[in-house]
Write a protein that holds these residues in place. Structure first.
Motif, short mmCIF file in Angstrom:
data_model
loop_
_atom_site.label_atom_id
_atom_site.label_comp_id
_atom_site.label_asym_id
_atom_site.label_seq_id
_atom_site.Cartn_x
_atom_site.Cartn_y
_atom_site.Cartn_z
N ARG A 95 1.09 -1.11 0.05
CA ARG A 95 0.05 0.01 -0.15
C ARG A 95 0.60 1.17 -0.01
N ARG A 96 1.92 1.12 0.66
CA ARG A 96 2.89 2.49 0.87
C ARG A 96 3.32 2.63 -0.50
N GLN A 97 3.82 1.56 -1.38
CA GLN A 97 4.51 1.60 -2.61
C GLN A 97 3.43 2.09 -3.53
N ILE A 98 2.17 1.92 -3.37
CA ILE A 98 1.03 2.16 -4.54
C ILE A 98 0.76 3.84 -4.06
N GLU A 99 0.67 4.08 -2.82
CA GLU A 99 0.43 5.54 -2.56
C GLU A 99 1.36 6.28 -3.26
#
Length: 117
Positions: A95-99
């Motif tokens: 999720r951090r990477q996607i954000e």
């Protein structure tokens, strides 16, 4: 419920359901006297869990491990908990990477929109 009904309800092919059962991702499904699968609420709970865990990114092997641990009883709760916690951390990192990717895309989109007449 028949395998066809479960397939339609969960949007999983009948072949996939059979495969999940064969490899132990779903414990053996209740059978009618005729020998046909007759999914009961407990069986459906396993189908639902398998679909949830796959959606959460767990590998088939990890789900099989989880099911086997569950079948061994309460002594395996710590191992099951660790398996789920590890996957949760992996999802949070994803999720951090996607954000971060979304933020960069938003910046590029804003820049390009400013370039339009």
């Amino acid at each position: 419920m028949t395998i066809k009904e479960v397939s339609e309800q969960y949007h999983i092919t009948q072949d996939t359901l059979r495969y999940y059962e064969r490899i132990g991702m779903i414990p053996h499904v209740t059978r009618a006297p005729s020998g046909h699968r007759d999914y009961q609420p407990a069986d459906l709970a396993w189908v639902d869990l398998a679909k949830c865990l796959r959606g959460a990114g767990l590998t088939v092997e990890a789900i099989v491990t989880y099911v086997h641990l569950y079948q061994q009883g309460e002594d395996t709760v710590p191992a099951r908990l660790e398996l789920l916690r590890q996957q949760r951390e992996a999802l949070l990192e994803q999720r951090r990477q996607i954000e971060a990717a979304l933020a960069r895309l938003d910046g590029k989109i804003a820049w390009h929109e400013k370039m339009l007449p």
